[in-house]
Design a protein around this motif. Structure first.
Motif, PDB file in Angstrom:
ATOM      1  N   SER A  57      56.983  39.660  68.084  1.00 31.22           N
ATOM      2  CA  SER A  57      55.748  39.031  67.617  1.00 31.22           C
ATOM      3  C   SER A  57      54.739  40.040  67.075  1.00 31.22           C
ATOM      4  O   SER A  57      53.610  39.669  66.780  1.00 31.22           O
ATOM      5  CB  SER A  57      55.116  38.245  68.765  1.00 31.22           C
ATOM      6  N   HIS A 179      57.003  27.242  72.882  1.00 26.91           N
ATOM      7  CA  HIS A 179      55.860  28.079  73.280  1.00 26.91           C
ATOM      8  C   HIS A 179      55.038  27.355  74.334  1.00 26.91           C
ATOM      9  O   HIS A 179      55.052  26.121  74.403  1.00 26.91           O
ATOM     10  CB  HIS A 179      54.983  28.391  72.054  1.00 26.91           C
ATOM     11  N   SER A 229      59.077  30.210  69.897  1.00 22.66           N
ATOM     12  CA  SER A 229      58.714  31.602  70.177  1.00 22.66           C
ATOM     13  C   SER A 229      59.967  32.443  70.330  1.00 22.66           C
ATOM     14  O   SER A 229      59.916  33.663  70.224  1.00 22.66           O
ATOM     15  CB  SER A 229      58.000  31.667  71.522  1.00 22.66           C
ATOM     16  N   ALA A 230      61.055  31.768  70.670  1.00 20.84           N
ATOM     17  CA  ALA A 230      62.284  32.513  70.957  1.00 20.84           C
ATOM     18  C   ALA A 230      63.501  31.674  70.560  1.00 20.84           C
ATOM     19  O   ALA A 230      64.155  31.066  71.408  1.00 20.84           O
ATOM     20  CB  ALA A 230      62.340  32.872  72.444  1.00 20.84           C
ATOM     21  N   ASP A 254      54.998  24.586  64.214  1.00 22.84           N
ATOM     22  CA  ASP A 254      54.316  25.831  64.549  1.00 22.84           C
ATOM     23  C   ASP A 254      55.199  26.980  64.049  1.00 22.84           C
ATOM     24  O   ASP A 254      56.218  27.299  64.656  1.00 22.84           O
ATOM     25  CB  ASP A 254      54.130  25.893  66.070  1.00 22.84           C
ATOM     26  N   HIS A 257      55.846  32.443  64.395  1.00 24.06           N
ATOM     27  CA  HIS A 257      56.733  33.609  64.347  1.00 24.06           C
ATOM     28  C   HIS A 257      57.236  33.922  62.949  1.00 24.06           C
ATOM     29  O   HIS A 257      57.309  35.070  62.549  1.00 24.06           O
ATOM     30  CB  HIS A 257      57.917  33.412  65.296  1.00 24.06           C
ATOM     31  N   THR A 283      50.325  31.799  63.366  1.00 26.86           N
ATOM     32  CA  THR A 283      49.506  32.985  63.576  1.00 26.86           C
ATOM     33  C   THR A 283      49.520  33.738  62.253  1.00 26.86           C
ATOM     34  O   THR A 283      50.334  33.443  61.373  1.00 26.86           O
ATOM     35  CB  THR A 283      50.097  33.914  64.672  1.00 26.86           C
ATOM     36  N   LYS A 286      52.020  38.083  62.967  1.00 29.05           N
ATOM     37  CA  LYS A 286      53.400  38.432  63.356  1.00 29.05           C
ATOM     38  C   LYS A 286      54.150  38.834  62.077  1.00 29.05           C
ATOM     39  O   LYS A 286      53.780  39.814  61.467  1.00 29.05           O
ATOM     40  CB  LYS A 286      54.039  37.258  64.092  1.00 29.05           C
ATOM     41  N   ASN A 400      62.729  37.957  78.229  1.00 28.49           N
ATOM     42  CA  ASN A 400      62.516  36.570  77.832  1.00 28.49           C
ATOM     43  C   ASN A 400      63.482  35.673  78.580  1.00 28.49           C
ATOM     44  O   ASN A 400      64.608  36.083  78.863  1.00 28.49           O
ATOM     45  CB  ASN A 400      62.800  36.428  76.327  1.00 28.49           C
ATOM     46  N   ARG A 416      64.095  39.628  74.237  1.00 26.65           N
ATOM     47  CA  ARG A 416      63.813  39.135  72.884  1.00 26.65           C
ATOM     48  C   ARG A 416      63.254  40.301  72.090  1.00 26.65           C
ATOM     49  O   ARG A 416      62.369  41.014  72.569  1.00 26.65           O
ATOM     50  CB  ARG A 416      62.770  38.011  72.965  1.00 26.65           C
TER      51      ARG A 416
END
Ligand code: PLP
Length: 497
Positions: A57, A179, A229-230, A254, A257, A283, A286, A400, A416
């Motif tokens: 990230s 997330h 997120s992963a 979202d 990432h 975001t 990242k 993670n 991760r």
């Protein structure tokens, strides 16, 4: 502190190094107020130069982004949005925010952009409330024939509050890669919504589209939240759009990432969520490589609700960060950034392939994006032990949870990591292979320590000193060829701090 004066006299008559001069001037000002803070900034640069930054990230933004962020714009209050402020004197902030919105729309081909969220978590809250206000509150107000919330009776307001608090969300399970802002009970999103989850396939780790469809039909959520997120694989947003329409759900993605991969065109067509979702959040720091912050993109239908991020969720925006976002969006529209986005994926695929070849358990057997997930379960260690040992060896990444992780979210069974930052430094496939080799040697050599009670520790480990020394040497050798912010000479500051 005489840092700036010393620098100017030491470099008199020499060729101008504008980046170093700017850095020295900034440090000089900071040090005059607080040598500790100045030292912290320099030490962070030294540290970031000494470790391979593989945190999925994180990235390194440009000097232009940093300069746009570090200035007097921070002093301005600008509640509201462009042309509609609750404060006087917002002309310049209006111009900057408008520019950032236009750049974001151009970059992502979006109809509308909102650049005020201070972070990805904020962006998600802004999006949730925009959807709730539009889909739940507005129809009730219309039925009540009321235009302003302040005109409602207490009973009417309580009726709306009860409805707002009674909505369903379907998001990716946190342990499968979602997330915490996607309905996790410990997060406000899990309290705001009646949250339900979909999962990846337990054997393959890959999203099971039929299962997602089934969950949508079972839950019939107001908000269908996609994004992760992963998760290392592409998601086909065109199919998920069809599924969302079958149950009348609002589709929110979202892309925190992978926004940089979308901006650079490396994720396009059915893999570009902006073309399919009602609302997209992100975001900006990242893969997108901008300042730390958030972003909301949406269709025209949601624009007026998204623009009410203030007062719904946030107070004053951060004008200096919006300025830096405008710069970052512009940078992300260049051919250089396009090449960067493709290179991130090429590097992560090379890293994943090299790890697999060395017998490391790469989840889903590879990656389509910037990120790689590895299970360390078969090596008899936890993610926590692996993370700490690798850091000792010069590699920064994070543990993670793996899907359905038996070790829980603290120790975890996995790691991760990603290639966005090392690709910014200019590394390529050869470096990825070298990194994979170092990682595999460390991971395979690692043994759990024993606790005082004679049990196998989940946190402490035994790391061979020779392997550690050799890894550090190899990491430093890689980093010597790819120096972060090369114009800045940290050695110059040694005598001051
Ligand atoms: N959404 C996703 C998918 C994320 O991965 C993250 C951060 O890791 C966030 C939201 C939150 O972003 P921030 O840390 O800027 O609040």
């Amino acid at each position: 502190m005489e840092i700036l004066k010393d620098y100017l006299s030491a470099t008199a008559g020499k060729e101008l190094n504008a980046e170093m001069l700017t850095f020295v001037a900034n440090i000089n000002q900071v040090a005059e107020q607080s040598p500790q803070v100045a030292k912290g900034i320099i030490q962070e640069l030294v540290d970031q130069r000494s470790y391979l930054k593989l945190i999925a990230s994180e990235n390194y933004c440009s000097a232009a982004v940093q300069s746009a962020m570090g200035n007097l714009l921070t002093d301005k209050y600008a509640e509201g949005y462009v042309g509609n402020r609750f404060y006087a004197g917002c002309d310049n902030v209006d111009d900057i925010e408008q520019l950032a919105c236009e750049e974001a729309c151009r970059l992502f081909g979006a109809k509308h952009a909102y650049v005020q969220p201070h972070s990805g978590a904020d962006a998600n809250l802004v999006a949730f409330w925009a959807i709730l206000r539009k889909k739940v509150q507005a129809p009730i107000m219309e039925r009540m024939e009321k235009k302003n919330l302040l005109d409602l009776t207490t009973e009417e307001w309580n009726e709306i509050r009860a409805e707002l608090g009674n909505q369903k969300m379907l998001g990716m399970d946190l342990f499968c890669g979602g997330h915490l802002t996607h309905g996790y009970r410990h997060n406000v999103s899990g309290q705001m919504f009646d949250a339900h989850y979909y999962y990846v396939d337990e054997k393959t780790g890959i999203l099971d589209y039929e299962n997602v469809r089934q969950r949508l039909h079972e839950v019939k959520p107001l908000v269908f939240l996609v994004g992760f997120s992963a998760y290392p694989r592409n998601i086909d947003y065109s199919i998920l759009r069809q599924y969302a329409d079958e149950v009348g759900a609002v589709m929110m993605v979202d892309m925190a990432h992978f926004a940089g991969l979308v901006a650079g065109g490396a994720l396009s067509g059915k893999y570009n969520p902006v073309a399919y979702a009602d609302v997209v959040t992100s975001t900006t720091h990242k893969t997108l490589r901008g300042p730390r912050g958030g972003l909301v993109l949406c269709t025209e239908e949601y624009a007026e609700y998204v623009d009410k991020g203030c007062p719904h969720v946030i107070g004053g925006p951060l004008p200096h960060v919006m300025a830096a976002k405008a710069i970052a969006f512009k940078e992300a529209g260049t051919d250089e950034f396009k090449a960067y986005a493709y290179k991130i994926i090429e590097n992560s695929q090379a890293l994943a392939a090299a790890l697999l070849a060395k017998g490391i358990d790469v989840q889903t057997d590879g990656t389509d994006n910037h990120m790689i997930l590895v299970s360390v379960d078969a090596l008899g260690i936890t993610g926590k032990q692996a993370e700490f040992a690798l850091r000792e060896c010069g590699l920064t990444l994070n543990r993670n949870t793996m899907p359905f992780d038996k070790q829980g979210p603290w120790y975890t069974s996995g790691l991760r990591f990603g290639t966005a930052a090392v690709t910014t430094l200019g590394m390529g496939v050869a470096q990825m292979e070298e990194i994979a080799d170092i990682m595999a040697i460390v991971l395979k050599s690692l043994k759990p320590a024993m606790t005082k009670k004679g049990a196998v520790s989940k946190a402490n480990y035994v790391l061979d000193e020779g392997i550690k020394a050799e890894s550090i040497k190899r990491v430093r050798h890689i980093l010597d060829g790819f120096v972060l912010y090369p114009a800045v000479d940290t050695g110059f500051f040694e005598k001051y701090f």
